[in-house]
Design an enzyme around this catalytic site. Structure first.
Site, short mmCIF file in Angstrom:
data_model
loop_
_atom_site.label_atom_id
_atom_site.label_comp_id
_atom_site.label_asym_id
_atom_site.label_seq_id
_atom_site.Cartn_x
_atom_site.Cartn_y
_atom_site.Cartn_z
N HIS A 183 12.85 28.82 3.66
CA HIS A 183 12.11 30.07 3.61
C HIS A 183 10.66 29.83 3.27
O HIS A 183 9.96 30.72 2.78
CB HIS A 183 12.77 31.01 2.59
CG HIS A 183 14.21 31.24 2.89
ND1 HIS A 183 14.65 32.28 3.70
CD2 HIS A 183 15.32 30.52 2.56
CE1 HIS A 183 15.96 32.21 3.81
NE2 HIS A 183 16.40 31.15 3.14
N LYS B 86 -8.55 4.31 -11.68
CA LYS B 86 -8.38 4.08 -13.13
C LYS B 86 -9.64 3.45 -13.71
O LYS B 86 -10.09 3.81 -14.80
CB LYS B 86 -7.20 3.12 -13.37
CG LYS B 86 -5.81 3.73 -13.21
CD LYS B 86 -4.75 2.69 -13.61
CE LYS B 86 -3.33 3.18 -13.42
NZ LYS B 86 -2.32 2.19 -13.80
N GLU C 137 2.58 5.16 -2.47
CA GLU C 137 1.81 4.14 -3.16
C GLU C 137 2.12 2.75 -2.60
O GLU C 137 1.30 1.85 -2.65
CB GLU C 137 2.12 4.20 -4.67
CG GLU C 137 0.94 3.79 -5.53
CD GLU C 137 1.11 4.14 -7.00
OE1 GLU C 137 0.69 5.25 -7.39
OE2 GLU C 137 1.66 3.34 -7.76
O1 PA5 Z 1 3.98 2.45 -9.51
C1 PA5 Z 1 3.01 2.08 -10.13
O2 PA5 Z 1 2.71 0.88 -10.28
C2 PA5 Z 1 2.09 3.10 -10.79
O3 PA5 Z 1 2.43 4.39 -10.40
C3 PA5 Z 1 2.18 3.00 -12.30
O4 PA5 Z 1 3.51 3.18 -12.70
C4 PA5 Z 1 1.30 4.02 -13.00
O5 PA5 Z 1 -0.03 3.90 -12.57
C5 PA5 Z 1 1.36 3.84 -14.53
O6 PA5 Z 1 1.02 2.52 -14.85
P1 PA5 Z 1 1.49 1.85 -16.20
O7 PA5 Z 1 2.97 1.78 -16.20
O8 PA5 Z 1 0.85 0.50 -16.19
O9 PA5 Z 1 0.98 2.72 -17.31
#
Ligand code: PA5
Length: 440
Positions: free
Chosen positions: A314, A426, A285
């Protein structure tokens, strides 16, 4: 005191031939990485990159310990509701530091539910005695659809079974200023913890996001933060050999530039499997980006893959040994396991070679054998050695990976702290569900 260390000889040409890196190119990149580190320090001094300061939040740690003490008097099950960066760090900590099958501790059971799978969620809720259950709703944005849906269901069931006392069972962890969840928590009188401004989900494991469930499960959060603070010192060093985050960022970046677009993380420890999963989210990410900081379309980003040793010897290893030359492998080795399990003498002649060895020794031999075989096949890998599985070293490991990611972002010339691709998905989901723009 022993320290986390990295052995990267199997990344070099001397060990793996033409698919390896040359010390000269690594040194050249090291000079660029020093400049990236200087930039990161400058940003930190200006109050940006606040995740770097998470090891030093004494007040927050104190507040979390107070909440933990109160919960322990009545909570049997502690449920984390969250997803992505609001869940994976929690799972990583519990798996690493609360090994299964070891009874005898008094802590509540921890459940981290990072899914809306109806069967799993309903099954969990039906299995709980809600009178003795606390829910930690974690969402930085306070709007993530999965977490909001989980929360609404839980709130309804708590209200139905407990009536007006239900707010005692909910603790929210969210942004200190923004978001629907923060407003709602305030209005309904839940206990509230805050994620420091500017700390994004995947960089938040050492904030209240990861710390509360860690404390409730019996993990020593002071040790966790002390390990991270110790690692912070090392990650500020300019010399690559002394700075494991800078070394990791350089090895990964150079390998990517040489066409090895897949990076496998393979701990030889069941306890660290979820650290691998957490790392994959952090890496993917943060570094998978369409545009550079200069606005050029570059579509960059290494693809992280998780494996676990020896299980994946394995399963995946055949591909790593003989498939395309598009991977590097990061092994994580635990130098001292807690249990000393000896393999007994065997009357069967063919098994006698195992007698007198321990399972930890067998694990180490399998890892080293795999490293050697990969090197002989021209496949680069490196190994991070963790002295033991304690809160101190795990805190240091997680912190190190986060700094490595921030530095790699700088080398790639991208912003490692945003996630525009995730946000787009989202937004579409909300539209499909007919969300309008109401505020709480
Ligand atoms: O790392 C990130 O920013 C994302 O993976 C968020 O943690 C994830 O989308 C969840 O978002 P939020 O904490 O706003 O609910």
């Amino acid at each position: 005191m022993k320290m986390l260390r990295t052995d990267f000889k199997n990344m070099l040409r001397d060990s793996v031939g033409r698919h390896g890196l040359s010390p000269a190119e690594l040194q050249r990149l090291g000079r660029r990485a020093e400049r990236c580190l200087a930039e990161l320090k400058e940003e930190r001094a200006k109050g940006r990159c606040p995740f770097l300061n998470l090891p030093y939040q004494k007040e927050t740690a104190g507040e979390i310990k107070r909440i933990d003490r109160e919960l322990r008097s009545w909570v049997k099950d502690f449920v984390v509701l969250g997803i992505g960066g609001s869940a994976l760090g929690n799972i990583a900590l519990h798996q690493a530091l609360n090994p299964p099958y070891i009874g005898g501790h008094e802590s509540p059971r921890i459940h981290v539910i990072d899914t809306i799978d109806p069967d799993l969620f309903d099954g969990l809720l039906k299995s709980l005695d809600l009178r003795h259950t606390a829910f930690n709703v974690i969402s930085k944005s306070g709007t993530t659809v999965e977490t909001v849906a989980q929360f609404l269901i839980v709130r309804e069931r708590l209200k139905d079974s407990l009536g007006s006392t239900y707010p005692r069972h909910i603790i929210t962890t969210t942004d200190p200023e923004d978001g629907d969840l923060r407003r709602l928590a305030e209005r309904e009188g839940y206990r509230r913890l805050f994620i420091p401004k500017g700390v994004g989900g995947r960089y938040s494991v050492l904030s209240p996001v990861g710390l509360l469930s860690a404390a409730v499960s019996g993990i020593n959060i002071d040790e966790l933060l002390a390990g991270a603070a110790g690692m912070d010192k090392r990650c500020q060093k300019e010399a690559m050999e002394e700075n494991p985050a800078m070394l990791g960022a350089c090895l990964q970046y150079l390998s990517y530039k040489r066409g090895r677009h897949i990076t496998v993380i393979m701990p030889y420890s069941s306890a660290l499997e979820a650290v691998g999963e957490w790392f994959c989210q952090l890496w993917a990410e943060s570094l998978g980006k369409k545009s550079s900081l200069k606005g050029k379309v570059i579509h960059c980003g290494p693809t992280p893959v998780r494996a676990v040793g020896p299980t994946d010897q394995h399963s995946q290893l055949q591909l790593y040994m003989e498939g395309p030359f598009d991977k590097i492998i990061t092994f994580v080795a635990v130098e001292r396991f807690k249990a000393q399990v000896e393999i007994p003498q065997s009357p069967e002649a063919n098994f006698q070679y195992l007698s007198g060895h321990t399972l930890a020794g067998l694990m180490a031999a399998e890892r080293r054998g795999t490293e050697l075989a990969l090197a002989e096949a021209g496949r680069p890998s490196y190994t991070i050695y963790l002295p033991e599985l304690s809160a101190f070293y795990v805190g240091g490991l997680l912190y190190m990976f986060q700094v490595q990611t921030a530095l790699a972002g700088k080398l790639f010339g991208i912003n490692p702290f945003d996630q525009p691709g995730v946000e787009a998905g989202k937004a579409h989901t909300s539209t499909l569900l007919g969300k309008d723009k109401g505020t709480l």
